[in-house]
Scaffold this motif. Structure first.
Motif, mmCIF file in Angstrom:
data_model
loop_
_atom_site.group_PDB
_atom_site.id
_atom_site.type_symbol
_atom_site.label_atom_id
_atom_site.label_comp_id
_atom_site.label_asym_id
_atom_site.label_seq_id
_atom_site.Cartn_x
_atom_site.Cartn_y
_atom_site.Cartn_z
ATOM 1 N N GLN A 2 72.960 53.560 39.308
ATOM 2 C CA GLN A 2 71.770 52.755 39.034
ATOM 3 C C GLN A 2 72.084 51.667 38.023
ATOM 4 N N ARG A 3 71.189 50.691 37.969
ATOM 5 C CA ARG A 3 71.390 49.515 37.131
ATOM 6 C C ARG A 3 70.027 49.107 36.572
ATOM 7 N N TYR A 4 70.060 48.576 35.338
ATOM 8 C CA TYR A 4 68.840 48.064 34.694
ATOM 9 C C TYR A 4 68.536 46.656 35.209
ATOM 10 N N GLY A 5 67.277 46.342 35.345
ATOM 11 C CA GLY A 5 66.912 44.992 35.760
ATOM 12 C C GLY A 5 65.481 44.656 35.380
ATOM 13 N N PHE A 6 65.029 43.485 35.842
ATOM 14 C CA PHE A 6 63.645 43.082 35.565
ATOM 15 C C PHE A 6 63.146 42.154 36.657
ATOM 16 N N PHE A 7 61.850 42.255 36.927
ATOM 17 C CA PHE A 7 61.187 41.293 37.802
ATOM 18 C C PHE A 7 60.863 40.064 36.964
ATOM 19 N N SER A 34 68.953 61.248 37.245
ATOM 20 C CA SER A 34 69.826 60.157 36.807
ATOM 21 C C SER A 34 70.302 60.484 35.405
ATOM 22 N N ARG A 35 71.521 60.080 35.093
ATOM 23 C CA ARG A 35 72.012 60.297 33.734
ATOM 24 C C ARG A 35 71.730 59.032 32.941
ATOM 25 N N SER A 36 70.552 58.975 32.360
ATOM 26 C CA SER A 36 70.103 57.765 31.671
ATOM 27 C C SER A 36 68.910 58.135 30.802
ATOM 28 N N GLY A 37 68.386 57.172 30.114
ATOM 29 C CA GLY A 37 67.238 57.472 29.255
ATOM 30 C C GLY A 37 66.825 56.292 28.405
ATOM 31 N N TYR A 38 66.035 56.586 27.392
ATOM 32 C CA TYR A 38 65.363 55.535 26.614
ATOM 33 C C TYR A 38 65.441 55.883 25.128
ATOM 34 N N THR A 39 66.534 56.577 24.753
ATOM 35 C CA THR A 39 66.649 57.033 23.361
ATOM 36 C C THR A 39 67.963 56.594 22.728
ATOM 37 N N ARG A 92 78.043 61.008 35.291
ATOM 38 C CA ARG A 92 78.281 60.199 34.095
ATOM 39 C C ARG A 92 77.141 59.191 33.945
ATOM 40 N N PHE A 93 77.163 58.488 32.815
ATOM 41 C CA PHE A 93 76.083 57.568 32.464
ATOM 42 C C PHE A 93 75.751 56.641 33.639
ATOM 43 N N MET A 94 74.478 56.586 34.004
ATOM 44 C CA MET A 94 73.932 55.736 35.070
ATOM 45 C C MET A 94 74.284 56.233 36.483
ATOM 46 N N LYS A 117 77.454 59.284 27.719
ATOM 47 C CA LYS A 117 78.664 59.861 28.328
ATOM 48 C C LYS A 117 79.094 58.945 29.466
ATOM 49 N N ARG A 118 79.957 57.985 29.143
ATOM 50 C CA ARG A 118 80.344 56.970 30.134
ATOM 51 C C ARG A 118 81.439 57.477 31.062
#
Lengths: 395, 119
Positions: free
Chosen positions: A109-114, A208-213, A191-193, A394-395
Protein backbone atom coordinates in the motif's frame (compact mmCIF):
# COMPACT_ATOMS: atom_id res chain seq x y z
CA UNK A 1 -12.28 27.96 35.48
CA UNK A 2 -13.33 24.74 33.82
CA UNK A 3 -15.26 26.24 30.97
CA UNK A 4 -14.78 23.29 28.67
CA UNK A 5 -16.25 20.14 30.11
CA UNK A 6 -16.20 18.74 26.60
CA UNK A 7 -13.13 17.74 24.68
CA UNK A 8 -11.49 20.48 22.67
CA UNK A 9 -10.35 18.48 19.69
CA UNK A 10 -7.77 19.98 17.41
CA UNK A 11 -9.86 19.65 14.30
CA UNK A 12 -12.46 22.04 13.00
CA UNK A 13 -15.79 20.41 13.92
CA UNK A 14 -17.69 21.86 10.96
CA UNK A 15 -15.21 20.55 8.46
CA UNK A 16 -15.26 17.10 10.01
CA UNK A 17 -19.04 17.05 9.97
CA UNK A 18 -19.78 16.56 13.66
CA UNK A 19 -23.45 16.24 14.40
CA UNK A 20 -24.61 16.47 17.96
CA UNK A 21 -27.50 14.11 17.38
CA UNK A 22 -27.98 10.91 15.42
CA UNK A 23 -24.45 9.85 16.19
CA UNK A 24 -23.48 6.59 14.58
CA UNK A 25 -22.01 3.82 16.68
CA UNK A 26 -19.25 1.42 15.78
CA UNK A 27 -19.64 -2.31 16.46
CA UNK A 28 -17.42 -1.82 19.54
CA UNK A 29 -19.63 0.83 21.16
CA UNK A 30 -20.77 -1.49 23.97
CA UNK A 31 -17.19 -2.55 24.66
CA UNK A 32 -16.06 1.09 24.90
CA UNK A 33 -18.80 1.83 27.40
CA UNK A 34 -17.99 -1.33 29.35
CA UNK A 35 -14.33 -0.29 29.49
CA UNK A 36 -15.37 3.05 30.99
CA UNK A 37 -14.55 5.20 27.98
CA UNK A 38 -15.50 8.85 27.84
CA UNK A 39 -17.42 9.11 24.56
CA UNK A 40 -17.45 12.16 22.31
CA UNK A 41 -18.89 13.09 18.94
CA UNK A 42 -16.27 12.78 16.22
CA UNK A 43 -17.03 12.91 12.49
CA UNK A 44 -20.60 11.80 13.11
CA UNK A 45 -19.69 8.90 15.38
CA UNK A 46 -19.88 8.42 19.12
CA UNK A 47 -16.23 7.60 19.76
CA UNK A 48 -14.01 6.94 22.81
CA UNK A 49 -11.81 9.98 23.48
CA UNK A 50 -10.16 8.34 26.47
CA UNK A 51 -10.45 5.37 28.78
CA UNK A 52 -9.95 5.41 32.57
CA UNK A 53 -6.16 5.21 32.06
CA UNK A 54 -6.23 8.78 30.70
CA UNK A 55 -4.68 10.38 27.62
CA UNK A 56 -1.14 10.70 29.01
CA UNK A 57 -0.78 7.10 30.17
CA UNK A 58 -2.55 5.73 27.09
CA UNK A 59 -0.05 7.58 24.93
CA UNK A 60 2.95 6.30 26.88
CA UNK A 61 1.58 2.76 26.96
CA UNK A 62 1.25 2.71 23.17
CA UNK A 63 4.89 3.78 22.76
CA UNK A 64 6.07 1.25 25.38
CA UNK A 65 3.94 -1.80 24.53
CA UNK A 66 0.80 -1.86 22.37
CA UNK A 67 -2.37 0.18 22.01
CA UNK A 68 -5.66 -0.88 20.45
CA UNK A 69 -7.67 1.78 18.62
CA UNK A 70 -11.18 1.54 17.20
CA UNK A 71 -11.01 3.38 13.88
CA UNK A 72 -14.16 1.84 12.44
CA UNK A 73 -15.47 5.32 11.64
CA UNK A 74 -13.01 5.52 8.76
CA UNK A 75 -14.17 4.63 5.27
CA UNK A 76 -13.15 1.37 3.60
CA UNK A 77 -13.64 1.36 -0.16
CA UNK A 78 -13.08 -1.35 -2.78
CA UNK A 79 -12.31 -0.22 -6.30
CA UNK A 80 -12.49 -2.77 -9.15
CA UNK A 81 -12.05 -2.23 -12.85
CA UNK A 82 -14.99 -3.18 -15.05
CA UNK A 83 -12.54 -4.72 -17.52
CA UNK A 84 -11.18 -7.04 -14.84
CA UNK A 85 -7.69 -5.65 -15.47
CA UNK A 86 -6.40 -4.03 -12.28
CA UNK A 87 -4.19 -1.59 -14.21
CA UNK A 88 -7.33 0.04 -15.61
CA UNK A 89 -8.57 0.83 -12.10
CA UNK A 90 -5.09 2.02 -11.06
CA UNK A 91 -4.82 4.37 -14.04
CA UNK A 92 -8.37 5.63 -13.43
CA UNK A 93 -7.56 6.43 -9.79
CA UNK A 94 -4.41 8.23 -10.97
CA UNK A 95 -6.71 10.85 -12.53
CA UNK A 96 -7.74 11.85 -8.98
CA UNK A 97 -4.49 11.41 -7.00
CA UNK A 98 -0.91 12.56 -7.82
CA UNK A 99 0.37 9.12 -6.92
CA UNK A 100 1.94 6.27 -8.89
CA UNK A 101 -0.97 3.88 -8.26
CA UNK A 102 -0.02 1.57 -11.13
CA UNK A 103 3.35 1.02 -9.47
CA UNK A 104 1.92 -0.27 -6.21
CA UNK A 105 2.87 -3.95 -6.19
CA UNK A 106 0.36 -6.61 -5.20
CA UNK A 107 0.29 -6.88 -1.40
CA UNK A 108 1.60 -3.34 -0.89
CA UNK A 109 0.00 0.00 0.00
CA UNK A 110 0.93 3.63 -0.50
CA UNK A 111 -0.12 6.95 1.05
CA UNK A 112 -1.84 9.48 -1.17
CA UNK A 113 -4.41 12.26 -1.40
CA UNK A 114 -7.29 13.38 -3.57
CA UNK A 115 -6.60 16.85 -4.96
CA UNK A 116 -9.02 19.48 -6.23
CA UNK A 117 -8.81 21.74 -9.26
CA UNK A 118 -7.15 24.46 -7.17
CA UNK A 119 -4.40 22.08 -6.09
CA UNK A 120 -5.79 21.70 -2.57
CA UNK A 121 -6.30 18.42 -0.74
CA UNK A 122 -9.81 16.89 -0.59
CA UNK A 123 -8.70 14.05 1.68
CA UNK A 124 -5.68 11.89 2.39
CA UNK A 125 -5.90 8.12 2.12
CA UNK A 126 -4.17 4.76 1.94
CA UNK A 127 -4.26 2.89 -1.38
CA UNK A 128 -3.60 -0.87 -1.29
CA UNK A 129 -3.15 -3.28 -4.19
CA UNK A 130 -4.94 -6.47 -3.21
CA UNK A 131 -4.21 -8.42 -6.36
CA UNK A 132 -7.49 -8.16 -8.25
CA UNK A 133 -8.70 -4.85 -6.78
CA UNK A 134 -7.66 -1.70 -4.96
CA UNK A 135 -8.59 -1.16 -1.31
CA UNK A 136 -8.75 2.39 -0.01
CA UNK A 137 -9.00 3.67 3.55
CA UNK A 138 -10.25 7.27 3.80
CA UNK A 139 -11.04 9.69 6.61
CA UNK A 140 -14.37 9.40 8.41
CA UNK A 141 -15.31 13.03 7.91
CA UNK A 142 -14.64 12.85 4.17
CA UNK A 143 -15.80 9.36 3.28
CA UNK A 144 -19.18 10.24 1.78
CA UNK A 145 -17.69 13.08 -0.27
CA UNK A 146 -14.78 10.88 -1.37
CA UNK A 147 -17.16 8.17 -2.48
CA UNK A 148 -19.28 10.65 -4.44
CA UNK A 149 -16.12 12.15 -5.98
CA UNK A 150 -14.90 8.73 -7.12
CA UNK A 151 -18.34 7.70 -8.32
CA UNK A 152 -18.56 10.87 -10.43
CA UNK A 153 -15.16 10.43 -12.04
CA UNK A 154 -14.40 6.72 -12.10
CA UNK A 155 -17.71 4.97 -12.73
CA UNK A 156 -17.10 4.44 -16.44
CA UNK A 157 -14.02 2.39 -15.76
CA UNK A 158 -14.57 1.15 -12.21
CA UNK A 159 -17.11 -0.26 -9.82
CA UNK A 160 -16.99 1.17 -6.32
CA UNK A 161 -18.04 -0.48 -3.11
CA UNK A 162 -18.21 1.29 0.24
CA UNK A 163 -17.45 -1.65 2.51
CA UNK A 164 -20.25 -2.22 5.02
CA UNK A 165 -20.27 -4.64 7.90
CA UNK A 166 -16.58 -4.49 8.64
CA UNK A 167 -14.88 -2.72 11.53
CA UNK A 168 -11.39 -1.27 11.46
CA UNK A 169 -8.97 -1.60 14.36
CA UNK A 170 -5.40 -0.39 14.75
CA UNK A 171 -2.91 -2.17 16.98
CA UNK A 172 0.15 0.01 17.41
CA UNK A 173 3.37 -0.12 19.38
CA UNK A 174 6.57 -2.16 19.77
CA UNK A 175 4.63 -5.14 21.18
CA UNK A 176 1.96 -5.09 18.45
CA UNK A 177 3.60 -7.82 16.39
CA UNK A 178 4.02 -10.16 19.35
CA UNK A 179 0.44 -9.58 20.51
CA UNK A 180 -1.27 -9.92 17.13
CA UNK A 181 0.89 -12.89 16.07
CA UNK A 182 -0.58 -14.92 18.95
CA UNK A 183 -3.93 -14.75 17.19
CA UNK A 184 -2.75 -14.46 13.58
CA UNK A 185 0.80 -15.84 13.18
CA UNK A 186 1.09 -14.64 9.57
CA UNK A 187 1.35 -10.97 10.59
CA UNK A 188 4.92 -11.44 11.78
CA UNK A 189 6.05 -12.01 8.18
CA UNK A 190 4.65 -8.68 6.98
CA UNK A 191 6.82 -5.58 6.68
CA UNK A 192 5.92 -1.89 6.81
CA UNK A 193 3.17 -1.04 4.26
CA UNK A 194 2.48 -4.68 3.34
CA UNK A 195 -1.18 -5.72 3.09
CA UNK A 196 -2.55 -9.26 3.39
CA UNK A 197 -5.77 -11.19 3.85
CA UNK A 198 -5.25 -13.61 6.72
CA UNK A 199 -7.49 -16.24 8.23
CA UNK A 200 -8.16 -16.37 11.96
CA UNK A 201 -10.22 -19.48 12.63
CA UNK A 202 -12.54 -18.90 9.70
CA UNK A 203 -12.65 -15.12 10.11
CA UNK A 204 -10.99 -13.21 7.27
CA UNK A 205 -8.87 -10.30 8.41
CA UNK A 206 -7.66 -7.61 6.03
CA UNK A 207 -4.37 -6.58 7.57
CA UNK A 208 -1.89 -3.83 6.73
CA UNK A 209 1.34 -3.15 8.56
CA UNK A 210 0.87 0.57 9.00
CA UNK A 211 -0.64 3.11 11.33
CA UNK A 212 -0.93 6.67 12.56
CA UNK A 213 1.37 6.73 15.59
CA UNK A 214 4.92 6.49 14.20
CA UNK A 215 5.15 3.06 15.82
CA UNK A 216 5.27 -0.36 14.24
CA UNK A 217 1.82 -1.85 14.10
CA UNK A 218 -1.15 -2.98 12.09
CA UNK A 219 -4.51 -1.81 10.83
CA UNK A 220 -6.98 -4.66 10.71
CA UNK A 221 -10.36 -4.80 8.99
CA UNK A 222 -12.55 -7.33 10.81
CA UNK A 223 -16.14 -8.49 10.14
CA UNK A 224 -18.47 -6.67 12.58
CA UNK A 225 -19.71 -9.96 14.00
CA UNK A 226 -16.21 -11.03 15.04
CA UNK A 227 -14.73 -7.71 16.10
CA UNK A 228 -15.78 -7.64 19.76
CA UNK A 229 -14.29 -11.07 20.47
CA UNK A 230 -11.16 -10.13 18.54
CA UNK A 231 -10.77 -6.87 20.48
CA UNK A 232 -11.38 -8.63 23.80
CA UNK A 233 -8.77 -11.28 22.97
CA UNK A 234 -6.21 -8.53 22.31
CA UNK A 235 -7.18 -6.48 25.37
CA UNK A 236 -6.83 -9.59 27.55
CA UNK A 237 -3.11 -9.56 26.78
CA UNK A 238 -0.82 -7.76 29.24
CA UNK A 239 0.80 -5.72 26.48
CA UNK A 240 -2.44 -4.26 25.11
CA UNK A 241 -4.48 -1.29 26.37
CA UNK A 242 -7.41 0.44 24.70
CA UNK A 243 -6.43 3.89 23.40
CA UNK A 244 -8.83 6.74 22.70
CA UNK A 245 -8.88 9.58 20.20
CA UNK A 246 -7.10 11.90 22.64
CA UNK A 247 -3.90 9.85 22.69
CA UNK A 248 -4.33 9.05 18.99
CA UNK A 249 -4.00 12.80 18.39
CA UNK A 250 -0.89 13.29 20.55
CA UNK A 251 0.73 10.13 19.12
CA UNK A 252 0.22 11.22 15.51
CA UNK A 253 1.42 14.74 16.29
CA UNK A 254 4.65 13.44 17.85
CA UNK A 255 5.02 11.37 14.68
CA UNK A 256 4.64 14.55 12.58
CA UNK A 257 1.57 13.15 10.78
CA UNK A 258 -1.20 15.37 9.43
CA UNK A 259 -4.76 15.43 10.69
CA UNK A 260 -7.03 16.13 7.73
CA UNK A 261 -9.18 19.20 8.40
CA UNK A 262 -6.54 20.72 10.69
CA UNK A 263 -3.12 20.43 9.08
CA UNK A 264 -4.20 19.88 5.49
CA UNK A 265 -7.45 20.75 3.76
CA UNK A 266 -8.96 21.97 0.50
CA UNK A 267 -6.95 25.18 0.77
CA UNK A 268 -3.52 23.60 1.28
CA UNK A 269 -1.55 22.09 -1.59
CA UNK A 270 0.56 18.95 -1.08
CA UNK A 271 3.74 21.00 -1.53
CA UNK A 272 2.65 23.54 1.07
CA UNK A 273 1.72 20.61 3.29
CA UNK A 274 5.26 19.16 3.02
CA UNK A 275 3.81 16.04 1.42
CA UNK A 276 5.82 16.22 -1.83
CA UNK A 277 7.48 12.93 -0.83
CA UNK A 278 4.17 11.20 -1.57
CA UNK A 279 4.21 12.38 -5.22
CA UNK A 280 6.45 9.97 -7.12
CA UNK A 281 8.82 11.28 -9.84
CA UNK A 282 6.71 9.51 -12.46
CA UNK A 283 3.78 11.90 -11.79
CA UNK A 284 5.99 15.02 -11.78
CA UNK A 285 7.11 17.18 -14.71
CA UNK A 286 9.27 15.00 -16.99
CA UNK A 287 7.86 11.77 -15.58
CA UNK A 288 6.21 9.08 -17.69
CA UNK A 289 2.74 9.90 -16.32
CA UNK A 290 3.30 13.52 -15.31
CA UNK A 291 0.23 15.48 -14.27
CA UNK A 292 -3.23 14.32 -15.21
CA UNK A 293 -4.71 14.88 -11.75
CA UNK A 294 -6.82 17.79 -10.47
CA UNK A 295 -4.76 20.88 -9.70
CA UNK A 296 -1.72 19.50 -11.56
CA UNK A 297 -0.75 22.90 -12.99
CA UNK A 298 -0.30 24.44 -9.55
CA UNK A 299 1.15 21.36 -7.86
CA UNK A 300 3.73 20.62 -10.57
CA UNK A 301 4.71 24.28 -10.58
CA UNK A 302 5.19 24.28 -6.81
CA UNK A 303 7.20 21.05 -6.97
CA UNK A 304 9.82 22.81 -9.06
CA UNK A 305 9.52 26.42 -7.92
CA UNK A 306 8.46 25.96 -4.30
CA UNK A 307 5.32 27.11 -2.47
CA UNK A 308 4.78 30.45 -0.78
CA UNK A 309 4.26 28.75 2.59
CA UNK A 310 5.16 25.44 4.12
CA UNK A 311 4.02 23.15 6.91
CA UNK A 312 6.79 22.89 9.49
CA UNK A 313 7.39 21.46 12.94
CA UNK A 314 7.72 23.97 15.76
CA UNK A 315 9.47 23.45 19.06
CA UNK A 316 8.26 26.06 21.59
CA UNK A 317 11.09 27.29 23.82
CA UNK A 318 9.22 27.22 27.12
CA UNK A 319 6.69 24.75 28.49
CA UNK A 320 3.57 26.48 27.19
CA UNK A 321 1.83 24.50 24.43
CA UNK A 322 1.10 26.44 21.24
CA UNK A 323 -2.22 25.05 20.08
CA UNK A 324 -4.10 25.16 16.80
CA UNK A 325 -4.89 28.66 15.43
CA UNK A 326 -2.06 30.29 17.42
CA UNK A 327 -0.83 33.14 15.20
CA UNK A 328 2.86 33.20 14.23
CA UNK A 329 5.15 36.17 13.63
CA UNK A 330 8.72 36.62 12.32
CA UNK A 331 9.82 38.61 15.37
CA UNK A 332 8.59 40.06 18.64
CA UNK A 333 7.18 43.30 17.26
CA UNK A 334 5.92 42.90 13.67
CA UNK A 335 2.19 43.20 13.16
CA UNK A 336 2.04 41.11 10.00
CA UNK A 337 1.58 37.37 10.75
CA UNK A 338 3.72 34.85 8.86
CA UNK A 339 1.44 31.91 9.57
CA UNK A 340 -0.56 29.90 12.02
CA UNK A 341 -0.27 26.76 14.13
CA UNK A 342 -2.56 24.00 12.83
CA UNK A 343 -1.95 21.37 15.53
CA UNK A 344 -0.25 21.79 18.85
CA UNK A 345 -0.12 20.34 22.28
CA UNK A 346 2.01 18.46 24.73
CA UNK A 347 4.02 15.43 23.68
CA UNK A 348 4.01 12.89 26.51
CA UNK A 349 6.97 10.97 25.03
CA UNK A 350 9.08 14.01 24.21
CA UNK A 351 7.92 15.48 27.55
CA UNK A 352 7.35 18.92 26.13
CA UNK A 353 5.24 21.08 23.88
CA UNK A 354 5.20 20.56 20.10
CA UNK A 355 3.32 22.17 17.24
CA UNK A 356 3.00 22.04 13.52
CA UNK A 357 1.81 24.87 11.37
CA UNK A 358 2.26 26.89 8.22
CA UNK A 359 4.86 29.64 7.87
CA UNK A 360 5.91 31.72 4.89
CA UNK A 361 8.67 30.07 2.83
CA UNK A 362 11.32 32.56 3.96
CA UNK A 363 10.72 31.54 7.60
CA UNK A 364 10.51 27.80 6.98
CA UNK A 365 14.18 26.77 7.18
CA UNK A 366 15.12 24.39 9.99
CA UNK A 367 16.53 26.38 12.89
CA UNK A 368 14.59 29.58 12.18
CA UNK A 369 13.28 31.18 15.38
CA UNK A 370 9.79 32.59 15.07
CA UNK A 371 7.31 33.98 17.60
CA UNK A 372 3.86 32.79 18.56
CA UNK A 373 1.16 34.92 20.15
CA UNK A 374 0.18 32.91 23.24
CA UNK A 375 -2.40 34.75 25.31
CA UNK A 376 -1.05 38.14 24.20
CA UNK A 377 2.64 37.28 24.73
CA UNK A 378 5.10 36.67 21.90
CA UNK A 379 6.85 33.42 22.80
CA UNK A 380 9.74 32.01 20.73
CA UNK A 381 9.62 28.70 18.89
CA UNK A 382 12.17 27.07 16.60
CA UNK A 383 11.41 25.46 13.24
CA UNK A 384 12.46 21.83 13.67
CA UNK A 385 12.45 18.62 11.66
CA UNK A 386 9.59 16.23 12.14
CA UNK A 387 8.83 13.69 13.48
CA UNK A 388 9.24 15.00 17.01
CA UNK A 389 9.57 11.41 18.18
CA UNK A 390 11.57 9.07 15.89
CA UNK A 391 9.52 6.54 13.90
CA UNK A 392 9.81 2.88 14.81
CA UNK A 393 8.67 1.07 11.66
CA UNK A 394 9.63 -2.47 10.67
CA UNK A 395 10.80 -1.79 7.11
CA UNK B 1 -13.06 24.68 53.26
CA UNK B 2 -15.09 26.84 50.86
CA UNK B 3 -15.73 26.45 47.14
CA UNK B 4 -16.50 28.60 44.09
CA UNK B 5 -18.77 27.79 41.18
CA UNK B 6 -15.58 27.97 39.10
CA UNK B 7 -14.37 24.79 40.81
CA UNK B 8 -11.80 26.33 43.13
CA UNK B 9 -11.40 25.49 46.80
CA UNK B 10 -10.39 28.04 49.46
CA UNK B 11 -8.90 27.08 52.80
CA UNK B 12 -8.36 29.77 55.47
CA UNK B 13 -4.86 29.58 57.01
CA UNK B 14 -4.40 32.33 59.65
CA UNK B 15 -4.99 35.62 57.86
CA UNK B 16 -4.30 33.99 54.48
CA UNK B 17 -6.40 31.83 52.16
CA UNK B 18 -4.95 28.84 50.28
CA UNK B 19 -6.50 28.30 46.82
CA UNK B 20 -6.54 25.25 44.58
CA UNK B 21 -8.82 23.49 42.11
CA UNK B 22 -11.22 20.74 43.08
CA UNK B 23 -10.86 17.06 42.37
CA UNK B 24 -13.91 17.32 40.09
CA UNK B 25 -12.11 20.01 38.06
CA UNK B 26 -8.83 18.07 37.92
CA UNK B 27 -10.66 14.96 36.70
CA UNK B 28 -12.63 16.92 34.10
CA UNK B 29 -9.48 18.60 32.79
CA UNK B 30 -7.47 15.41 32.51
CA UNK B 31 -3.70 15.20 32.87
CA UNK B 32 -2.20 18.67 33.35
CA UNK B 33 0.88 19.47 31.30
CA UNK B 34 1.46 23.18 31.95
CA UNK B 35 0.86 25.56 34.83
CA UNK B 36 1.56 29.30 34.83
CA UNK B 37 1.27 30.90 38.28
CA UNK B 38 0.59 34.54 39.19
CA UNK B 39 3.36 36.84 40.40
CA UNK B 40 3.89 37.21 44.13
CA UNK B 41 2.82 40.64 45.34
CA UNK B 42 0.20 41.03 42.61
CA UNK B 43 -3.02 42.69 43.72
CA UNK B 44 -5.96 40.95 42.12
CA UNK B 45 -9.65 41.62 41.75
CA UNK B 46 -12.25 38.85 41.86
CA UNK B 47 -12.60 37.14 38.45
CA UNK B 48 -9.21 38.35 37.16
CA UNK B 49 -7.57 35.60 35.10
CA UNK B 50 -4.50 34.93 37.19
CA UNK B 51 -3.30 31.40 36.33
CA UNK B 52 -3.19 29.47 33.12
CA UNK B 53 -3.40 25.72 33.22
CA UNK B 54 -3.24 23.40 30.26
CA UNK B 55 -4.19 19.77 30.18
CA UNK B 56 -3.66 17.26 27.41
CA UNK B 57 -7.03 18.49 26.18
CA UNK B 58 -7.12 22.28 26.39
CA UNK B 59 -6.11 25.49 28.11
CA UNK B 60 -8.14 26.96 30.98
CA UNK B 61 -7.83 29.97 33.25
CA UNK B 62 -8.04 30.12 37.01
CA UNK B 63 -9.84 33.23 38.15
CA UNK B 64 -9.12 35.16 41.34
CA UNK B 65 -11.85 33.91 43.70
CA UNK B 66 -11.82 37.11 45.79
CA UNK B 67 -10.06 40.50 45.94
CA UNK B 68 -6.65 40.46 47.59
CA UNK B 69 -2.89 40.11 47.24
CA UNK B 70 -0.99 37.03 46.05
CA UNK B 71 1.57 36.29 48.77
CA UNK B 72 2.83 32.82 47.88
CA UNK B 73 2.69 30.46 44.88
CA UNK B 74 3.28 26.71 44.67
CA UNK B 75 6.15 26.59 42.17
CA UNK B 76 6.29 22.78 42.45
CA UNK B 77 3.34 22.76 40.04
CA UNK B 78 5.37 24.43 37.29
CA UNK B 79 7.89 21.57 37.30
CA UNK B 80 5.32 18.86 37.89
CA UNK B 81 1.86 19.82 36.60
CA UNK B 82 0.51 16.29 37.08
CA UNK B 83 0.68 16.85 40.85
CA UNK B 84 -2.65 18.61 40.30
CA UNK B 85 -4.15 15.31 39.13
CA UNK B 86 -2.51 13.33 41.93
CA UNK B 87 -3.40 15.52 44.91
CA UNK B 88 -5.64 18.42 43.82
CA UNK B 89 -7.07 19.11 47.26
CA UNK B 90 -3.74 18.98 49.12
CA UNK B 91 -0.17 19.19 47.84
CA UNK B 92 -1.28 20.80 44.58
CA UNK B 93 -2.51 24.09 45.99
CA UNK B 94 -1.91 26.95 43.52
CA UNK B 95 -1.43 30.13 45.54
CA UNK B 96 -2.00 31.82 48.89
CA UNK B 97 -3.81 35.14 49.05
CA UNK B 98 -4.16 37.84 51.64
CA UNK B 99 -7.85 38.66 51.18
CA UNK B 100 -8.90 42.29 51.05
CA UNK B 101 -11.88 41.23 53.08
CA UNK B 102 -11.89 37.86 54.84
CA UNK B 103 -15.67 38.06 55.11
CA UNK B 104 -15.83 37.50 51.32
CA UNK B 105 -15.39 33.82 52.12
CA UNK B 106 -18.78 33.74 53.79
CA UNK B 107 -20.36 34.21 50.34
CA UNK B 108 -18.70 31.08 48.99
CA UNK B 109 -20.27 27.64 48.64
CA UNK B 110 -19.82 25.16 51.45
CA UNK B 111 -18.94 21.56 50.70
CA UNK B 112 -22.55 20.35 50.45
CA UNK B 113 -23.52 23.19 48.14
CA UNK B 114 -20.50 22.50 45.91
CA UNK B 115 -21.25 18.79 45.80
CA UNK B 116 -24.83 19.57 44.78
CA UNK B 117 -23.44 21.77 41.99
CA UNK B 118 -21.22 19.12 40.43
CA UNK B 119 -23.49 16.12 40.87
Amino acid sequence: MVDDAGYAFAADPDRLGIWMSDLKRTALFDLHVELGAKMVAFAGYDMPVQYPLGVLKEHLHCRAAAGLFDVSHMGQVILRSRSGVLADAALALETLVPVDVLGIAAGRQRYGFFTNEGGGILDDLMIANRGDHLFLVVNAGCKDADFAHMAAHLSEVCTLEMVEGRSLLALQGPAAEMALARLVPGVADMRFMDVAVLDMGGVDLWVSRSGYTGEDGYEISVPDGAVADFARALLAMNEVEAIGLGARDSLRLEAGLCLYGSDIDEGTSPVEGALSWAIQKLRRTGGARAGGFPGAARILDELTGGAVRKRVGLQPEGRAPMRGHTVLFADQTSSEPIGEVTSGGFGPTIEGPMSMGYVSAQNAAIGTVIYADVRGKRLPATVVRMPFNPANFKR
Amino acid sequence: MKFTEEHEWLLPEGDLVVVGITEHAATALGDLVFVELPEIGMNVVKDDEICVIESVKAASDILAPIDGEIVEVNSALVDNPTLVNEDPMGAAWFFKMKPANMADLDEMLDEDEYKALVE
